[in-house]
Scaffold this motif. Structure first.
Motif, PDB file in Angstrom:
ATOM      1  N   LEU A  39       0.792  -1.244  -0.010  1.00  0.00           N
ATOM      2  CA  LEU A  39       0.088  -0.089   0.024  1.00  0.00           C
ATOM      3  C   LEU A  39       0.763   1.116   0.003  1.00  0.00           C
ATOM      4  O   LEU A  39       1.719   1.339   0.649  1.00  0.00           O
ATOM      5  CB  LEU A  39      -0.698  -0.014   1.124  1.00  0.00           C
ATOM      6  N   LEU A  40       0.569   2.087  -1.015  1.00  0.00           N
ATOM      7  CA  LEU A  40       1.407   3.506  -1.038  1.00  0.00           C
ATOM      8  C   LEU A  40       1.283   4.090   0.402  1.00  0.00           C
ATOM      9  O   LEU A  40       0.260   4.476   1.022  1.00  0.00           O
ATOM     10  CB  LEU A  40       0.786   4.243  -2.143  1.00  0.00           C
ATOM     11  N   GLU A  41       2.348   4.712   0.864  1.00  0.00           N
ATOM     12  CA  GLU A  41       2.585   5.457   1.926  1.00  0.00           C
ATOM     13  C   GLU A  41       2.387   7.057   1.579  1.00  0.00           C
ATOM     14  O   GLU A  41       1.710   7.989   1.951  1.00  0.00           O
ATOM     15  CB  GLU A  41       3.674   5.139   2.789  1.00  0.00           C
ATOM     16  N   TYR A  42       3.340   7.265   0.773  1.00  0.00           N
ATOM     17  CA  TYR A  42       3.492   8.662   0.079  1.00  0.00           C
ATOM     18  C   TYR A  42       4.226   8.617  -1.501  1.00  0.00           C
ATOM     19  O   TYR A  42       5.002   7.617  -1.441  1.00  0.00           O
ATOM     20  CB  TYR A  42       3.981   9.637   1.075  1.00  0.00           C
ATOM     21  N   LEU A  43       3.788   9.601  -2.032  1.00  0.00           N
ATOM     22  CA  LEU A  43       4.388   9.654  -3.340  1.00  0.00           C
ATOM     23  C   LEU A  43       5.287  11.050  -3.449  1.00  0.00           C
ATOM     24  O   LEU A  43       4.675  11.942  -2.748  1.00  0.00           O
ATOM     25  CB  LEU A  43       3.241  10.043  -4.332  1.00  0.00           C
ATOM     26  N   VAL A  44       6.339  11.188  -4.030  1.00  0.00           N
ATOM     27  CA  VAL A  44       7.187  12.244  -4.172  1.00  0.00           C
ATOM     28  C   VAL A  44       7.307  12.537  -5.529  1.00  0.00           C
ATOM     29  O   VAL A  44       7.777  11.715  -6.380  1.00  0.00           O
ATOM     30  CB  VAL A  44       8.614  12.093  -3.676  1.00  0.00           C
ATOM     31  N   ILE A  45       6.427  13.583  -6.004  1.00  0.00           N
ATOM     32  CA  ILE A  45       6.526  13.706  -7.333  1.00  0.00           C
ATOM     33  C   ILE A  45       7.593  14.904  -7.729  1.00  0.00           C
ATOM     34  O   ILE A  45       7.072  16.199  -7.507  1.00  0.00           O
ATOM     35  CB  ILE A  45       5.034  14.291  -7.896  1.00  0.00           C
TER      36      ILE A  45
END
Ligand code: BT5
Length: 315
Positions: free
Chosen positions: A197-203
């Motif tokens: 499960l994704l925790e956070y995305l850094v774009i």
């Protein structure tokens, strides 16, 4: 308080008197005048005097927490880091996100980077005047859908460039943004996940904005918005539009990705082209046919023979 003074000047069509500012903000007129002086020192061109009324004539071409907070939606309040110089906004964003900060969303911006990174550890030249930013988002979705964020970011950048400058930006698979065939922007997605499960995305987004291409070190085939237009762009407006688009579409990355794919196809410079693709292991030639639902590139490598590539560089 300074931010409130600025907000009132921005929201007003005509001059705002010192008295109105003072009354609205419940401070003395002397305090208002001091804030105006500070803003002028920061580069805001504010016309008028105490008894005539103040007019905001122009905003400095510099990012600040004040400006960014006024521009971005509430999710970002108190979650904006804006620095003059940084190694890499992605590194800073990852460190903060991993420490539980930048929640539910956050933004790290720098005027210049000393260790900007591209994909596969490649260097990214980041002189002053560019837009070097990392947006942290925490959409609830499986980690394996995170790759889609790269396509979303490219679409957001290309559309925002078009809207703010009128320049025709195109996307080269997977997420380079080009103007007249030259790279003006790149995207670096990083993420953290737990149990799938994704925790956070850094774009991470880099845009060559208000400098000349000669300021880029060891880079070929690039361009900048200032070079293309012959004048500087409003970096703040461009950044704001990009963040808005990311926020709008990110929650749908896992289950409502069709609109992004369609926009990507419309803006693509790659579909239909004869290409060479280097996936890090092999170099193959063929015709780019389409992208699949996750953004993989479908290439016809021989008549009737199609292969899908998930990563790589094309030329
Ligand atoms: C990318 O990588 O295009 C992703 C770039 C992401 C940069 C942003 S800035 C904010 C955030 N913080 C970071 O540290 N990174 C992100 P890639 O597709 O691998 O392209 C890298 C290649 O582009 C390099 O090998 C150079 O050839 C070329 N290049 C380097 N700097 C450039 C620039 N400013 N403009 C155009 N091309 C550049």
């Amino acid at each position: 308080m300074r931010r409130d003074v600025l907000r009132m000047l921005k929201e007003s069509d005509g001059p705002v008197s010192g008295r109105v500012l003072a009354e609205n903000l419940s401070v003395s007129r002397t305090a208002v005048w001091k804030h105006i002086e500070r803003l002028r020192e920061e580069g805001y061109d504010i016309g008028g005097a105490q008894n005539v009324g103040y007019t905001l004539r122009s905003t400095p071409d510099r990012f600040s927490v004040e400006e960014l907070s006024a521009l971005l939606p509430g999710a970002f309040t108190g979650q904006i880091v804006c620095l003059n110089e940084l190694t890499s906004t992605n590194d800073e964003a990852k460190a903060l996100a991993a420490a539980g900060k930048l929640s539910p969303a956050g933004l790290v911006v720098a005027e210049s980077q000393t260790g900007g990174r591209g994909r596969f550890g490649r260097p990214w030249s980041s002189p002053r005047g560019g837009i070097w930013m990392s947006v942290v988002l925490r959409p609830r979705m499986p980690a394996n859908a995170a790759g889609r964020a790269a396509l979303l970011a490219a679409v957001a950048i290309a559309e925002a460039i078009k809207e703010t400058t009128g320049l025709g930006a195109k996307i080269k698979w997977p997420n380079d943004v080009l103007i007249r065939g030259r790279k003006v922007s790149g995207v670096l997605i990083e993420m953290a996940a737990e149990l799938g499960l994704l925790e956070y995305l850094v774009i991470g987004i880099g845009i060559n904005a208000n400098f000349g291409v000669a300021d880029l070190k060891d880079v070929v085939g690039a361009t900048t918005l200032r070079d293309e237009l012959g004048r500087p762009v409003d970096r703040l407006e461009l950044l704001g539009r990009i963040v808005d688009k990311l926020l709008d579409a990110a929650p749908g990355l896992a289950h409502d990705f069709k609109p992004v794919l369609e926009a990507w196809r419309r803006l693509s410079d790659t579909i239909g082209a004869q290409i060479k693709l280097d996936d890090g292991v092999n170099v193959v030639s063929g015709r780019a046919i389409d992208i699949d639902d996750d953004g993989g590139l479908i290439v016809e490598t021989a008549p009737g023979q199609r292969r899908v590539f998930r990563a790589g560089d094309i030329s």
